[in-house]
Design a protein around this motif. Structure first.
Motif, PDB file in Angstrom:
ATOM      1  N   ALA A 274       0.844  -1.192   0.000  1.00 57.99           N
ATOM      2  CA  ALA A 274       0.000   0.000   0.000  1.00 57.99           C
ATOM      3  C   ALA A 274       0.882   1.245   0.000  1.00 57.99           C
ATOM      4  CB  ALA A 274      -0.910   0.022   1.231  1.00 57.99           C
ATOM      5  N   ILE A 275       0.660   2.122  -0.970  1.00 60.08           N
ATOM      6  CA  ILE A 275       1.428   3.360  -1.087  1.00 60.08           C
ATOM      7  C   ILE A 275       0.468   4.529  -1.261  1.00 60.08           C
ATOM      8  CG2 ILE A 275       3.392   2.155  -2.126  1.00 60.08           C
ATOM      9  CD1 ILE A 275       2.497   3.335  -4.846  1.00 60.08           C
ATOM     10  N   VAL A 276       1.025   5.734  -1.388  1.00 60.46           N
ATOM     11  CA  VAL A 276       0.217   6.923  -1.677  1.00 60.46           C
ATOM     12  C   VAL A 276       0.792   7.585  -2.931  1.00 60.46           C
ATOM     13  CG1 VAL A 276      -0.731   9.080  -0.789  1.00 60.46           C
ATOM     14  CG2 VAL A 276      -0.264   7.203   0.782  1.00 60.46           C
ATOM     15  N   GLY A 277       0.398   7.072  -4.079  1.00 60.47           N
ATOM     16  CA  GLY A 277       0.712   7.670  -5.358  1.00 60.47           C
ATOM     17  C   GLY A 277       2.187   7.865  -5.658  1.00 60.47           C
ATOM     18  N   ASP A 278       2.451   8.857  -6.516  1.00 61.43           N
ATOM     19  CA  ASP A 278       3.812   9.114  -6.983  1.00 61.43           C
ATOM     20  C   ASP A 278       4.763   9.512  -5.862  1.00 61.43           C
ATOM     21  OD1 ASP A 278       3.452   8.451  -9.599  1.00 61.43           O
ATOM     22  OD2 ASP A 278       3.249  10.499 -10.345  1.00 61.43           O
ATOM     23  N   ALA A 279       4.232  10.100  -4.779  1.00 60.25           N
ATOM     24  CA  ALA A 279       5.096  10.500  -3.663  1.00 60.25           C
ATOM     25  C   ALA A 279       5.862   9.297  -3.116  1.00 60.25           C
ATOM     26  CB  ALA A 279       4.268  11.155  -2.559  1.00 60.25           C
ATOM     27  N   PHE A 280       5.276   8.113  -3.202  1.00 61.74           N
ATOM     28  CA  PHE A 280       5.932   6.883  -2.767  1.00 61.74           C
ATOM     29  C   PHE A 280       6.506   6.105  -3.960  1.00 61.74           C
ATOM     30  CE2 PHE A 280       3.723   8.000   0.969  1.00 61.74           C
ATOM     31  CZ  PHE A 280       4.168   7.216   2.018  1.00 61.74           C
ATOM     32  N   MET A 284      10.610   4.908  -5.162  1.00 62.76           N
ATOM     33  CA  MET A 284      10.752   3.448  -5.253  1.00 62.76           C
ATOM     34  C   MET A 284      11.286   3.052  -6.623  1.00 62.76           C
ATOM     35  SD  MET A 284       7.621   0.771  -4.716  1.00 62.76           S
ATOM     36  CE  MET A 284       7.775  -0.984  -5.071  1.00 62.76           C
ATOM     37  N   LEU A 285      10.720   3.658  -7.668  1.00 60.97           N
ATOM     38  CA  LEU A 285      11.142   3.339  -9.026  1.00 60.97           C
ATOM     39  C   LEU A 285      12.580   3.801  -9.279  1.00 60.97           C
ATOM     40  CD1 LEU A 285      10.510   2.260 -11.829  1.00 60.97           C
ATOM     41  CD2 LEU A 285       9.441   4.461 -12.383  1.00 60.97           C
ATOM     42  N   ALA A 320       7.421  -2.714 -15.535  1.00 58.93           N
ATOM     43  CA  ALA A 320       8.580  -3.247 -16.252  1.00 58.93           C
ATOM     44  C   ALA A 320       9.439  -4.105 -15.337  1.00 58.93           C
ATOM     45  CB  ALA A 320       9.408  -2.095 -16.822  1.00 58.93           C
ATOM     46  N   ARG A 321       9.396  -3.813 -14.024  1.00 52.29           N
ATOM     47  CA  ARG A 321      10.156  -4.594 -13.049  1.00 52.29           C
ATOM     48  C   ARG A 321       9.435  -5.871 -12.641  1.00 52.29           C
ATOM     49  NH1 ARG A 321      15.284  -3.573 -12.614  1.00 52.29           N
ATOM     50  NH2 ARG A 321      15.150  -4.626 -10.590  1.00 52.29           N
ATOM     51  N   ASN A 322       8.103  -5.866 -12.755  1.00 58.88           N
ATOM     52  CA  ASN A 322       7.322  -7.063 -12.433  1.00 58.88           C
ATOM     53  C   ASN A 322       5.999  -6.999 -13.194  1.00 58.88           C
ATOM     54  OD1 ASN A 322       5.823  -9.150 -11.401  1.00 58.88           O
ATOM     55  ND2 ASN A 322       6.015  -8.562  -9.248  1.00 58.88           N
ATOM     56  N   PRO A 323       5.960  -7.488 -14.408  1.00 59.13           N
ATOM     57  CA  PRO A 323       4.742  -7.403 -15.231  1.00 59.13           C
ATOM     58  C   PRO A 323       3.603  -8.278 -14.732  1.00 59.13           C
ATOM     59  CG  PRO A 323       6.431  -8.683 -16.348  1.00 59.13           C
ATOM     60  CD  PRO A 323       7.082  -8.098 -15.137  1.00 59.13           C
ATOM     61  N   ASN A 324       3.871  -9.144 -13.761  1.00 60.38           N
ATOM     62  CA  ASN A 324       2.826 -10.046 -13.271  1.00 60.38           C
ATOM     63  C   ASN A 324       1.947  -9.422 -12.189  1.00 60.38           C
ATOM     64  OD1 ASN A 324       3.689 -12.250 -14.887  1.00 60.38           O
ATOM     65  ND2 ASN A 324       5.362 -12.633 -13.451  1.00 60.38           N
ATOM     66  N   MET A 325       2.358  -8.275 -11.664  1.00 64.29           N
ATOM     67  CA  MET A 325       1.561  -7.681 -10.589  1.00 64.29           C
ATOM     68  C   MET A 325       0.472  -6.768 -11.160  1.00 64.29           C
ATOM     69  SD  MET A 325       4.259  -4.974  -8.926  1.00 64.29           S
ATOM     70  CE  MET A 325       5.127  -3.741  -9.911  1.00 64.29           C
ATOM     71  N   VAL A 326      -0.500  -6.466 -10.298  1.00 62.68           N
ATOM     72  CA  VAL A 326      -1.610  -5.574 -10.636  1.00 62.68           C
ATOM     73  C   VAL A 326      -1.433  -4.285  -9.842  1.00 62.68           C
ATOM     74  CG1 VAL A 326      -4.102  -5.227 -10.456  1.00 62.68           C
ATOM     75  CG2 VAL A 326      -3.207  -7.449 -11.171  1.00 62.68           C
ATOM     76  N   LEU A 327      -1.638  -3.154 -10.496  1.00 65.11           N
ATOM     77  CA  LEU A 327      -1.558  -1.861  -9.835  1.00 65.11           C
ATOM     78  C   LEU A 327      -2.972  -1.303  -9.725  1.00 65.11           C
ATOM     79  CD1 LEU A 327       1.491  -0.309 -11.747  1.00 65.11           C
ATOM     80  CD2 LEU A 327       1.493  -1.910  -9.821  1.00 65.11           C
ATOM     81  N   LEU A 328      -3.456  -1.133  -8.500  1.00 68.43           N
ATOM     82  CA  LEU A 328      -4.809  -0.642  -8.264  1.00 68.43           C
ATOM     83  C   LEU A 328      -4.743   0.800  -7.777  1.00 68.43           C
ATOM     84  CD1 LEU A 328      -7.867  -1.029  -8.031  1.00 68.43           C
ATOM     85  CD2 LEU A 328      -7.487  -1.896  -5.706  1.00 68.43           C
ATOM     86  N   ASP A 329      -5.181   1.719  -8.602  1.00 65.82           N
ATOM     87  CA  ASP A 329      -5.245   3.137  -8.273  1.00 65.82           C
ATOM     88  C   ASP A 329      -6.691   3.424  -7.893  1.00 65.82           C
ATOM     89  OD1 ASP A 329      -4.727   5.805  -8.017  1.00 65.82           O
ATOM     90  OD2 ASP A 329      -4.055   6.119 -10.074  1.00 65.82           O
ATOM     91  N   ALA A 330      -6.968   3.540  -6.601  1.00 68.62           N
ATOM     92  CA  ALA A 330      -8.344   3.672  -6.119  1.00 68.62           C
ATOM     93  C   ALA A 330      -8.739   5.134  -5.964  1.00 68.62           C
ATOM     94  CB  ALA A 330      -8.502   2.953  -4.787  1.00 68.62           C
TER      95      ALA A 330
END
Length: 540
Positions: A274-280, A284-285, A320-330
């Motif tokens: 769990a993160i808070v958008g681009d600030a996190f 990380m990237l 690109a680092r893990n194409p198998n994961m899902v990114l949920l932007d709620a």
């Protein structure tokens, strides 16, 4: 008593997987059996204070195992936990705990000095539970948390005389229009069905804990809230992980460190982040790209974010680092879960700020009618179904946010949007000109009033300027009194003396005139563009 209850769910999970990890922080590891027993001890200590059903318990803590554990204890005892922003200053803490009618406070030791002068002004608080963080000894007026956690007899559940109910509350305090927080009242039953029901393939309206047990995944998930548990995003994701019998991992650092985060993901094989958008996400990237061979994020199945912009470019880099994961932007708020969502996966990143309208969500026009998709009409997003009861002790604000439209009750927090023909929504922002800085809400009027107390200041407007680190940087445009001189350090020091650090302007721009209209109103959009130009951020 009717309805799903978190304590009953989590006790069922503890019975199903007693030796599985429930909480991890650095070298600290607690199994479900240990957490269940320790939460019984804290619940017993709370009941022994002489509390009554649904009394409020404030959690004044950084991310730590005691956060989820003490929340579990509150639910066991039929009490309502109250989140407390650890960035708050004395006036804000006093207001929050008094407004919430808190009868007990669980706090990290480093806050003892700040609490000390407030105690005499908070007569409702009967007990203070001190969590040792190595900052000093337990004050004489508090009880060590570990003493309470070890107080329950082995094998004996703690149950208050009034029992447990799905109607019992989780009180989630969020910023108000004046900057002071207001308590969103969520029934546990509603949150369980919204959060756990979604993760476990749906749950029936009538509680069936054996059915719940049969649906617990094996192995259970490992979740990591990189954002604070004091906010809804971190807390609700963690509740969801626990409600699958999973393990909640918290970082040891009290400041966001992307390297520690990535190392912890690899070491603990974290599945949900769990993160808070681009600030996190951006730091990380950058860390991943700087040392591509150092970090292993292959265990991640999902990253979820809420409340702050999460750009398409950043999502693409993470996938690109893990194409198998899902990114949920709620697209959600403390008052309204499920207004919309943007899902990225399979190596494809969704567009920035582009959301699919939620199943129970609508857009409501100024005339109170539902806006039709593709009409081009602008309205406010609302969500129906299982929504909060309202704001604690504030019927006026409750009536403004929770409204009945066409015979259905909706939560309408104030986000303006347009519904496109394909069912997606284009967000247009909050009418309140609220600033969102690293997941924190800052209301301009509150900061403006503090700045204007300086004798050298004639007028002030506060806006949010786009910023890679903060999402939006609090920026003050200040008009000095004739003949007066102002410098940034003076303004910053003055605000820091009265408000939480995250409300302090990152930049102070001295201007000849704010340029208010004859009616005294200010054009916030123009002021924001003016500030962006001054600091070199492209307007557009």
């Amino acid at each position: 008593m009717a309805g799903w209850n978190f304590a009953e769910l989590w006790e069922t999970a503890a019975e199903a997987h007693p030796d599985a990890p429930a909480l991890v922080q650095g070298e600290r590891r607690l199994t479900w059996a240990e957490v269940d027993h320790r939460a019984d001890g804290v619940a017993r200590w709370l009941v022994d204070l002489g509390v009554e059903e649904q009394d409020k318990v404030a959690q004044y803590l950084y991310n730590c195992p005691e956060y989820m554990e003490s929340m579990f204890a509150c639910y066991k005892a039929g009490l309502a936990p109250v989140n407390t922003n650890y960035r708050y200053g004395p006036a804000e803490l006093r207001y929050l705990w008094d407004n919430a009618d808190a009868v007990a406070v669980v706090f990290h030791g480093c806050f003892a000095e700040r609490i000390e002068p407030l105690r005499r002004e908070l007569p409702k608080v009967r007990g203070w539970l001190w969590v040792d963080d190595g900052s000093g000894p337990c004050p004489s007026w508090a009880v060590p948390y570990e003493e309470a956690a070890r107080s329950a007899p082995v094998g004996e559940r703690t149950r208050a005389p009034w029992g447990r109910s799905g109607d019992h509350l989780y009180l989630l305090y969020t910023g108000g229009t004046t900057g002071m927080p207001k308590g969103v009242m969520w029934r546990q039953d509603d949150l369980v069905v919204l959060v756990a029901g979604l993760l476990l393939g749906g749950l029936p309206d009538e509680p069936d804990y054996e059915l719940f047990r049969s649906r617990l995944p094996n192995p259970p998930p490992v979740g990591l809230p990189a954002c604070p548990l004091m906010h809804g995003t971190g807390a609700l994701v963690s509740k969801g992980v626990w409600t699958q019998g999973g393990c909640v991992v918290t970082l040891t650092s009290r400041r966001y460190d992307p390297v520690e985060l990535l190392e912890t993901i690899g070491r603990e094989r974290v599945n949900v982040l769990a993160i808070v958008g681009d600030a996190f996400a951006k730091p990380m990237l950058r860390a991943l790209e700087a040392e591509p061979e150092r970090f292993d994020v292959s265990s991640l199945m999902a990253i979820t974010s809420s409340g702050v912009m999460w750009s398409e470019e950043t999502k693409r880099g993470l996938l690109a680092r893990n194409p198998n994961m899902v990114l949920l932007d709620a697209f959600s708020s403390s008052e309204a879960l499920g207004m919309g969502a943007s899902v990225s996966g399979g190596g494809t990143a969704a567009a920035t700020a582009k959301f699919q309208l939620g199943e129970k969500a609508v857009v409501i026009g100024e005339d109170g009618r539902l806006v039709e998709a593709g009409s081009g009409e602008i309205g406010m997003v609302g969500v129906g179904g299982r929504i909060p009861l309202g704001y604690y002790k504030d019927p006026e604000k409750t009536a403004k946010t929770f409204k009945v439209v066409d015979g259905k009750r909706y939560s309408i927090p104030g986000d303006f949007a347009r519904v496109e023909a394909d069912g997606t929504i284009t967000l247009l922002g909050r009418g309140s000109v609220c600033i969102n800085t690293a997941g924190e809400k800052v209301f301009p009027e509150e900061v403006e009033e503090v700045v204007k107390r300086l004798p050298e200041v004639a007028d002030c407007v506060v806006v949010g300027v786009p910023d890679e680190r903060w999402g939006e940087a609090v920026t003050a445009l200040v008009e000095p009194q004739p003949g007066a001189t102002l410098d940034e350090a003076t303004v910053v020091a003055h605000v820091r003396g009265e408000l939480a650090d995250y409300k302090v302007p990152k930049r102070v721009l001295v201007v000849d005139s704010i340029g208010r209209a004859p009616n005294g109103k200010v054009d916030y959009r123009r002021c924001r563009e003016r500030a962006m130009e001054a600091v070199g951020v492209q307007v557009g």
